[in-house]
Design a protein around this motif. Sequence first.
Motif, PDB file in Angstrom:
ATOM      1  N   PHE A  68       0.896  -1.043   0.034  1.00  0.00           N
ATOM      2  CA  PHE A  68      -0.001  -0.104   0.031  1.00  0.00           C
ATOM      3  C   PHE A  68       0.937   1.186   0.057  1.00  0.00           C
ATOM      4  O   PHE A  68       0.439   2.296  -0.754  1.00  0.00           O
ATOM      5  N   ALA A  93       2.482   1.844  -3.519  1.00  0.00           N
ATOM      6  CA  ALA A  93       1.618   2.179  -4.655  1.00  0.00           C
ATOM      7  C   ALA A  93       1.068   3.533  -4.223  1.00  0.00           C
ATOM      8  O   ALA A  93       0.504   4.261  -5.089  1.00  0.00           O
ATOM      9  N   THR A  94       1.296   4.337  -2.969  1.00  0.00           N
ATOM     10  CA  THR A  94       0.764   5.519  -2.663  1.00  0.00           C
ATOM     11  C   THR A  94       1.775   6.492  -2.425  1.00  0.00           C
ATOM     12  O   THR A  94       1.535   7.849  -2.557  1.00  0.00           O
ATOM     13  N   ALA A 150       3.525   7.812  -7.008  1.00  0.00           N
ATOM     14  CA  ALA A 150       2.352   6.633  -6.581  1.00  0.00           C
ATOM     15  C   ALA A 150       2.307   5.645  -7.464  1.00  0.00           C
ATOM     16  O   ALA A 150       1.280   5.213  -7.918  1.00  0.00           O
ATOM     17  N   LEU A 195      -3.529  -0.637  -6.978  1.00  0.00           N
ATOM     18  CA  LEU A 195      -3.878   0.369  -5.728  1.00  0.00           C
ATOM     19  C   LEU A 195      -5.196  -0.016  -5.062  1.00  0.00           C
ATOM     20  O   LEU A 195      -5.029  -0.387  -3.714  1.00  0.00           O
ATOM     21  N   SER A 216      -4.053  -3.177  -2.885  1.00  0.00           N
ATOM     22  CA  SER A 216      -3.312  -2.973  -2.006  1.00  0.00           C
ATOM     23  C   SER A 216      -4.194  -2.443  -0.685  1.00  0.00           C
ATOM     24  O   SER A 216      -3.529  -2.162   0.542  1.00  0.00           O
TER      25      SER A 216
END
Length: 317
Positions: free
Chosen positions: A82, A85-86, A247, A282, A285
Motif C-alpha cells: 500500500f 503504491a501511494t 504513486a 492500488l 493494496s
Amino acid sequence: MFWAWARALGGIGLLGALLWQVGGGPFLAGLALIDGGALAAALAIGVLTTVCGAWRWTLVAGGLGVRLPLGTAVAHCYRAVFLNATLPGGVLGDVHRAVRHGRDAGDVGRGVRAVVWERTAGQVVQAGLALVVLVAFPSPVRPYLPAAAALVVAGGLGAVLLARALPRAGGSRWARTLRTAVTDVRTGLLARRTWLGVLLASAVMVAGHLGTFLVAARTAGSTAPLSRLVPLTLLALLAMGLPLNVAGFGPREGVAAWAFGAAGLTAAEGVATATVYGALVLVASLPGAAVLLARRRHATQPADPLPADRREGALRG
C-alpha cells in the motif's frame, strides 16, 4: 532526502512528457473502463502475490537467522504494498517493513538485508522469465536480446569470480561488506532449504503481476492476442523496477506507451493499459491500508495501568 525528491521529480517529468505526447484522454479513458470484475480479479491476484511475497521473505529471513512468522510477514507485506503504491519512489513501503522487522527482531542490519535480498531475488527471477518470454515471442526489443543475455552472463560470471577471489579474513571495509553479501546469498537464497521456495514464490508473483496487467489490457479495450500482449506487459513490469515514479505512475506508463506503439498498436493503448494496471494494483493494496490503520489504533490505545484481577479488586473496594 535529495534522492527522494530527485526520484519524485523524475516521475513527474515522465508523466508530464507523456501528457504532452498523448494528452490526458488515455489516462481518463482507462480509468472509466474499470469494472467490478476487474477489481475482483485484482484483489484475488493481490492476495496470491502478497502471500507469496511474505513466504519468500520468511524463507530469506530465516536463512539469515531472523525469525519471521508468516502471518506477521503477510501483514507487513500488505502494508508495504500500500505504501509503495501511494508514496513517491515505489520502495518506501519496503524500507519501512525492513526497518520495522529489524527492530522487532533486535537486529536492524539483518532485517534490512533480508528485505534487500528477497527483493533482489524477485527482480532476478522476473528478469530471467522476461528474457525467456521475450526470446520466445516477438517484441520491440528482440534484436537487442543477444547483447542483453551476454551482459547478464558476464555479470553473473564476474560476481562468481569476485566471490571466489575474496580473502577469508581481514581486508578493507569494502571486502568485509562483500564477504557479508556472499554469505547472505549462500545462506539466505541458495541454501538447500530456501532456494526452491524463493524461486517458486518469485515465479508465482511474476505470473500474478503479469495476469493483473493482462486483465488491465483487456479492461482498457485491447484486443491484441496474448502472444503479442505478454512481452509488452513484461517490458512495462520491468520498468516498474525504476524508482522514478509518483504513486507508482511514471516509467511504467512511458515504457508501455513506447512498447505498444513500437509493436504496431498505439501509444494511447499502452498508456491506458498501464493506468488501469496502476489503479488495479492500488485497489489490491487496500488491505494494507486497513493494516496500517489497525496498527495506529493499537498504538494510540492507552495502556491499562492495572492487571485485570487487581482492577476488579480495586473496584470492589
